[in-house]
Design an enzyme around this catalytic site. Structure first.
Site, PDB file in Angstrom:
ATOM      1  CB  SER A   1      -8.464  -1.740   4.639  1.00  0.00           C
ATOM      2  OG  SER A   1      -8.855  -2.987   4.156  1.00  0.00           O
TER       3      SER A   1
ATOM      4  NE  ARG B   1      -4.118  -1.805   0.356  1.00  0.00           N
ATOM      5  CZ  ARG B   1      -4.123  -3.109   0.057  1.00  0.00           C
ATOM      6  NH1 ARG B   1      -3.069  -3.653  -0.497  1.00  0.00           N
ATOM      7  NH2 ARG B   1      -5.192  -3.846   0.286  1.00  0.00           N
TER       8      ARG B   1
ATOM      9  CD  GLU C   1      -5.229   1.227   2.607  1.00  0.00           C
ATOM     10  OE1 GLU C   1      -5.262   1.907   1.566  1.00  0.00           O
ATOM     11  OE2 GLU C   1      -6.019   0.293   2.863  1.00  0.00           O
TER      12      GLU C   1
END
Ligand code: EPU
Length: 336
Positions: free
Chosen positions: A236, A162, A332
């Protein structure tokens, strides 16, 4: 191209947070983007794609610039691959469907991820054992201050979990204009991750195809992730934490069912969703801010939550996970 003032960003972020942007402009050509950049050169600038990985906690005191570049084309092919260029304002899942319809293999596991293609390299989107870095070839981006075009290869992007240079040293410096993906002529099926194999069995699939994998992924995602059209969310909210092998072994003594997945040498990736659920947050709701009842890693806006309320909830979650497991969760989602 028009520049608007004091525009609500609610339609432009998948959390559905109602904040104002001091300036708002959208572009459909690179030329329009250059004009916007020239006119608003003194303003703080936020390039927005699908708005599906962002949490606004306050009004944006600057210019929000929305990428509406459209188009998908096959630009090259060799014996093994198709090279397909997508303009950065294309919806990601529309691009996946395009690839499946043309039998271009490699993105089927990434079906139904919200957002636009432009964001795909920024955070190296991933799901079910595949990441963008596996199909990335190159991208073209405009340097906002220098007003110059630059190409980035896969190694230039420095992809990680990520992560990429566009979240680190080059954060907010570039507008990604288009991405060329390298897709396989002969598919390489990834069905070992998560519940894909069981889902394919449930569906009675005999002959494996990229379409069948896409359908399985869509069924799994729809069963546990909220549809942002109905319930505001950004997927998420936290990354899955990577901890040392030693810490993992120690935790396993007190929490034998703690999940562990392979990571780089000496480290284990564990499941943030599991940690959060263990702390009792799954299904929690205060006002319109909540922790989703089918997947604790997803924070949701049930209607009129303020960005700050979602942020405060995330801070409480980080605190309890730290207190209980000694693990620091990292967000995130981009916070503004
Ligand atoms: N789990 C729980 N409780 C929960 C949620 C998860 O115990 O409420 C545990 C389960 O043990 C489960 C494990 O966590 O086996 C992993 O859960 P899941 O397969 O749902 O995936 P995840 O690790 O929570 C990651 C990605 C998702 C991606 C899925 C599938 C991150 C931060 N998230 O989630 O990506 O779709 O794997 O590959 O890596 C996103 O980035 O926005 C996203 C949705």
């Amino acid at each position: 191209m028009t520049i608007q003032k004091n525009i609500s960003l609610r339609p432009f972020n998948s959390f559905g947070i109602d904040v104002l942007a001091k300036y708002f402009a959208a572009f459909s050509t690179a030329e329009e983007l250059r004009e916007i950049v020239a006119q608003l050169s003194n303003e703080k600038m936020l390039l927005l794609g699908g708005g599906s990985n962002i949490l606004f906690t306050k009004d944006f005191d600057g210019a929000v610039v929305k990428n509406n570049l459209k188009g998908i084309e096959l630009v090259n092919e060799d014996t093994a691959y198709y090279y397909v260029k997508a303009q950065a304002g294309e919806n990601w899942h529309d691009f996946v469907k395009y690839c499946i319809n043309h039998n271009y293999a490699g993105v089927e596991n990434l079906s139904l991820i919200p957002g636009n293609t432009g964001a795909s390299p920024i955070q190296n989107i991933g799901a079910y054992g595949v990441e963008i870095k596996d199909v990335f070839y190159e991208l073209e981006a405009l340097h906002l201050k220098e007003n110059s075009l630059q190409k980035f290869s896969s190694s230039d992007c420095a992809f990680g979990y990520r992560e990429s240079v566009f979240k680190k040293q080059y954060a907010h410096q570039f507008a990604i204009l288009n991405i060329t993906y390298r897709l396989r002529k002969q598919p390489l099926f990834h069905i070992n991750y998560g519940a894909i194999e069981q889902e394919l069995e449930k569906m009675g699939v005999q002959d494996l195809t990229i379409q069948a994998i896409s359908n399985a992924v869509i069924r799994i995602r729809s069963s546990k992730l909220p549809d942002p059209q109905i319930t505001g969310n950004a997927g998420s909210f936290f990354k899955n934490p990577v901890i040392t092998h030693a810490q993992y072994e120690q935790l396993k003594e007190s929490f034998p069912s703690i999940p562990g997945y392979p990571a780089q040498e000496g480290f284990i990736k564990t499941a943030a969703g599991w940690l959060i659920e263990q702390c009792g947050w799954k299904g929690y709701r205060k006002g319109d801010a909540g922790c989703y009842d089918k997947q604790a890693l997803v924070l949701v806006n049930y209607g009129n939550a303020k960005g700050q309320e979602i942020f405060d909830l995330s801070a409480s979650i980080i605190q309890t996970v730290m207190d209980r497991f000694g693990i620091l969760l990292e967000r995130e989602v981009n916070i503004f």
